[in-house]
Design a protein around this motif. Structure first.
Motif, PDB file in Angstrom:
ATOM      1  N   ASN A  43      39.997  36.456  39.422  1.00 20.78           N
ATOM      2  CA  ASN A  43      39.344  37.634  38.854  1.00 20.78           C
ATOM      3  C   ASN A  43      38.032  37.904  39.583  1.00 20.78           C
ATOM      4  OD1 ASN A  43      40.902  38.605  36.427  1.00 20.78           O
ATOM      5  ND2 ASN A  43      40.612  36.475  35.799  1.00 20.78           N
ATOM      6  N   VAL A  44      37.526  39.113  39.447  1.00 19.79           N
ATOM      7  CA  VAL A  44      36.217  39.439  40.008  1.00 19.79           C
ATOM      8  C   VAL A  44      35.121  38.654  39.284  1.00 19.79           C
ATOM      9  CG1 VAL A  44      34.519  41.288  40.348  1.00 19.79           C
ATOM     10  CG2 VAL A  44      36.947  41.730  40.747  1.00 19.79           C
ATOM     11  N   VAL A  45      35.245  38.547  37.957  1.00 16.00           N
ATOM     12  CA  VAL A  45      34.293  37.804  37.130  1.00 16.00           C
ATOM     13  C   VAL A  45      34.957  36.512  36.683  1.00 16.00           C
ATOM     14  CG1 VAL A  45      32.994  37.833  34.965  1.00 16.00           C
ATOM     15  CG2 VAL A  45      33.091  39.879  36.387  1.00 16.00           C
ATOM     16  N   TYR A  46      34.230  35.402  36.754  1.00 18.19           N
ATOM     17  CA  TYR A  46      34.835  34.080  36.560  1.00 18.19           C
ATOM     18  C   TYR A  46      34.699  33.526  35.144  1.00 18.19           C
ATOM     19  CZ  TYR A  46      34.916  34.013  41.655  1.00 18.19           C
ATOM     20  OH  TYR A  46      35.143  34.312  42.971  1.00 18.19           O
ATOM     21  N   TRP A  47      33.903  34.185  34.293  1.00 22.98           N
ATOM     22  CA  TRP A  47      33.715  33.704  32.926  1.00 22.98           C
ATOM     23  C   TRP A  47      34.080  34.815  31.956  1.00 22.98           C
ATOM     24  CZ3 TRP A  47      30.044  32.828  36.774  1.00 22.98           C
ATOM     25  CH2 TRP A  47      29.847  31.481  37.140  1.00 22.98           C
ATOM     26  N   ARG A  48      34.632  34.438  30.805  1.00 23.87           N
ATOM     27  CA  ARG A  48      35.030  35.417  29.803  1.00 23.87           C
ATOM     28  C   ARG A  48      33.806  36.065  29.156  1.00 23.87           C
ATOM     29  NH1 ARG A  48      36.366  34.351  23.600  1.00 23.87           N
ATOM     30  NH2 ARG A  48      37.152  36.403  23.035  1.00 23.87           N
ATOM     31  N   THR A  80      29.350  43.701  32.283  1.00 20.80           N
ATOM     32  CA  THR A  80      28.321  44.672  32.644  1.00 20.80           C
ATOM     33  C   THR A  80      28.257  44.791  34.165  1.00 20.80           C
ATOM     34  OG1 THR A  80      26.550  43.032  32.786  1.00 20.80           O
ATOM     35  CG2 THR A  80      26.993  43.991  30.608  1.00 20.80           C
ATOM     36  N   PRO A  81      27.717  45.895  34.681  1.00 19.15           N
ATOM     37  CA  PRO A  81      27.551  46.015  36.134  1.00 19.15           C
ATOM     38  C   PRO A  81      26.747  44.856  36.723  1.00 19.15           C
ATOM     39  CG  PRO A  81      27.216  48.145  35.101  1.00 19.15           C
ATOM     40  CD  PRO A  81      27.328  47.147  33.982  1.00 19.15           C
ATOM     41  N   GLN A  82      25.726  44.378  35.995  1.00 19.06           N
ATOM     42  CA  GLN A  82      24.917  43.268  36.489  1.00 19.06           C
ATOM     43  C   GLN A  82      25.754  41.996  36.594  1.00 19.06           C
ATOM     44  OE1 GLN A  82      22.099  43.039  37.785  1.00 19.06           O
ATOM     45  NE2 GLN A  82      21.125  41.067  37.387  1.00 19.06           N
ATOM     46  N   GLU A  83      26.583  41.718  35.599  1.00 17.28           N
ATOM     47  CA  GLU A  83      27.431  40.527  35.624  1.00 17.28           C
ATOM     48  C   GLU A  83      28.424  40.597  36.778  1.00 17.28           C
ATOM     49  OE1 GLU A  83      27.207  39.947  30.747  1.00 17.28           O
ATOM     50  OE2 GLU A  83      28.912  40.952  31.693  1.00 17.28           O
ATOM     51  N   THR A  84      28.971  41.784  36.999  1.00 12.87           N
ATOM     52  CA  THR A  84      29.926  41.947  38.098  1.00 12.87           C
ATOM     53  C   THR A  84      29.245  41.771  39.451  1.00 12.87           C
ATOM     54  OG1 THR A  84      31.231  43.472  36.736  1.00 12.87           O
ATOM     55  CG2 THR A  84      31.619  43.515  39.106  1.00 12.87           C
ATOM     56  N   GLN A  85      28.048  42.337  39.601  1.00 11.87           N
ATOM     57  CA  GLN A  85      27.324  42.206  40.858  1.00 11.87           C
ATOM     58  C   GLN A  85      26.933  40.766  41.145  1.00 11.87           C
ATOM     59  OE1 GLN A  85      26.567  44.532  43.374  1.00 11.87           O
ATOM     60  NE2 GLN A  85      28.189  45.558  42.233  1.00 11.87           N
ATOM     61  N   PHE A 110      47.297  40.071  52.416  1.00 13.32           N
ATOM     62  CA  PHE A 110      47.231  41.244  51.550  1.00 13.32           C
ATOM     63  C   PHE A 110      46.447  40.887  50.287  1.00 13.32           C
ATOM     64  CE2 PHE A 110      51.252  41.350  53.870  1.00 13.32           C
ATOM     65  CZ  PHE A 110      51.159  42.577  54.520  1.00 13.32           C
ATOM     66  N   VAL A 111      45.738  41.890  49.762  1.00 11.49           N
ATOM     67  CA  VAL A 111      45.038  41.739  48.489  1.00 11.49           C
ATOM     68  C   VAL A 111      45.547  42.820  47.545  1.00 11.49           C
ATOM     69  CG1 VAL A 111      42.822  41.900  47.295  1.00 11.49           C
ATOM     70  CG2 VAL A 111      42.956  40.712  49.463  1.00 11.49           C
ATOM     71  N   VAL A 112      45.840  42.409  46.302  1.00  7.40           N
ATOM     72  CA  VAL A 112      46.289  43.347  45.266  1.00  7.40           C
ATOM     73  C   VAL A 112      45.255  43.339  44.147  1.00  7.40           C
ATOM     74  CG1 VAL A 112      48.111  43.953  43.648  1.00  7.40           C
ATOM     75  CG2 VAL A 112      48.697  42.844  45.825  1.00  7.40           C
ATOM     76  N   PHE A 113      44.669  44.491  43.873  1.00  7.17           N
ATOM     77  CA  PHE A 113      43.690  44.603  42.794  1.00  7.17           C
ATOM     78  C   PHE A 113      44.407  45.074  41.530  1.00  7.17           C
ATOM     79  CE2 PHE A 113      41.071  45.345  46.655  1.00  7.17           C
ATOM     80  CZ  PHE A 113      40.302  44.185  46.545  1.00  7.17           C
ATOM     81  N   LEU A 114      44.311  44.263  40.486  1.00  4.76           N
ATOM     82  CA  LEU A 114      44.983  44.547  39.227  1.00  4.76           C
ATOM     83  C   LEU A 114      44.031  45.296  38.301  1.00  4.76           C
ATOM     84  CD1 LEU A 114      46.611  41.027  38.783  1.00  4.76           C
ATOM     85  CD2 LEU A 114      47.781  43.126  39.509  1.00  4.76           C
ATOM     86  N   GLY A 115      44.239  46.591  38.164  1.00  4.15           N
ATOM     87  CA  GLY A 115      43.407  47.381  37.270  1.00  4.15           C
ATOM     88  C   GLY A 115      42.307  48.139  37.978  1.00  4.15           C
ATOM     89  N   GLY A 116      41.821  49.167  37.297  1.00  9.34           N
ATOM     90  CA  GLY A 116      40.808  50.034  37.891  1.00  9.34           C
ATOM     91  C   GLY A 116      39.469  49.369  38.098  1.00  9.34           C
ATOM     92  N   ALA A 117      39.069  48.481  37.187  1.00 10.86           N
ATOM     93  CA  ALA A 117      37.753  47.852  37.308  1.00 10.86           C
ATOM     94  C   ALA A 117      37.651  47.040  38.584  1.00 10.86           C
ATOM     95  CB  ALA A 117      37.473  46.968  36.086  1.00 10.86           C
ATOM     96  N   ALA A 118      38.647  46.203  38.851  1.00 13.24           N
ATOM     97  CA  ALA A 118      38.633  45.389  40.067  1.00 13.24           C
ATOM     98  C   ALA A 118      38.748  46.260  41.311  1.00 13.24           C
ATOM     99  CB  ALA A 118      39.766  44.366  40.020  1.00 13.24           C
TER     100      ALA A 118
END
Length: 283
Positions: free
Chosen positions: A178-183, A191-196, A213-221
């Motif tokens: 995932n882009v973010v590693y913690w729930r 939040t944008p800060q957490e993602t950055q 190849f990279v597959v992004f699952l969902g719009g956020a990622a």
């Protein structure tokens, strides 16, 4: 107990249930201490302290000169505030230190720059085969992932397994993270800060895994990693050039399995995307 006492007791219980429900909706779904703390209450002075000077350190205050007192030798006229380190810059520095995926895992285990790690149970680093040709990246872990410490193991993960199997893949032939590693608490959107803060680590993870190849699952990622503003229905099914830091590879966005659980009619679009992924892997 009198009838009035019973009514008051029931009203208190109802108020407590209402407060707990409000806290859960706000994302406070886990206790991080044994006892509640009122951090808004004034601190009681300790031994040798006074309400005006709770430290007891004998600070002469700003008008010490007017009272005929002098500042300690070497003291400056103005206090210098030390700025807190930028967590995004700290993440970039730490991410570049990793030479292997194992290094990156250990760095993330000790990284305290993202506030999500203090409310999550576990770090969800990755699952599957890090040497796979294709890497799948979602947004953030959910409750099941937080418990097991692995991405995509809940209902959405089970659907992802079926989607992989439909094109001849499984977790031994795909790398998943995932882009973010913690729930985030309450499964809220990061939040944008957490993602950055997490972004330098996921960028380094892609570079070290070096998939084809990279597959992004969902719009956020997809929007975060591709630096796009369009919604997922406009981004999905299209191939993009993606710079891993080591080379340029192909990336595609598709619908998140969690979205497909809510909108099963859209599985036809995801199926088209997975057929495109299969074709790319075969050629």
């Amino acid at each position: 107990m009198s009838e009035r006492e019973k009514l008051n007791d029931e009203a208190s219980r109802a108020a407590a249930r209402s407060l707990l429900a409000w806290q859960a909706e706000a994302g406070a779904d886990e206790a991080i201490g044994n006892h509640p703390v009122n951090r808004m209450a004034a601190k009681e002075p300790g031994p040798g302290e006074s309400a005006a000077n709770p430290s007891g350190a004998g600070d002469p205050g700003p008008d010490a000169g007017a009272r005929g007192q002098s500042a300690p030798a070497g003291a400056t006229a103005a206090r210098t505030e030390v700025a807190a380190p930028d967590p995004v810059m700290a993440a970039r520095t730490k991410a570049r230190e990793a030479r292997t995926l194992v290094d990156l895992l250990h760095i993330l285990e000790g990284f305290e720059g993202c506030p999500l790690r203090f409310t999550a149970k576990n770090l969800c680093f990755a699952d599957g085969n890090p040497e796979a040709r294709v890497m799948f990246i979602g947004e953030a872990p959910g409750a099941d992932e937080d418990i097991q410490g692995k991405p995509f193991v809940g209902r959405a993960g089970k659907l992802l397994d079926k989607m992989l199997a439909a094109i001849g893949l499984d977790r031994s032939s795909a790398y998943i993270t995932n882009v973010v590693y913690w729930r985030p608490p309450g499964n809220r959107t990061p939040t944008p800060q957490e993602t950055q803060i997490c972004r330098p680590f996921i960028e380094r993870q892609i570079e070290l895994a070096d998939p084809d190849f990279v597959v992004f699952l969902g719009g956020a990622a997809a929007k975060e990693m591709l630096n796009r503003s369009e919604g997922i229905l406009k981004l999905r099914g299209k191939w993009f050039d993606f710079d891993t830091g080591k080379r340029t590879i192909k990336a595609i966005a598709t619908l998140h399995p969690a979205y497909l659980l809510r909108q099963p009619a859209q599985k036809r679009l995801a199926w088209r995307d997975f057929l495109a992924i299969k074709k790319a892997l075969d050629t």
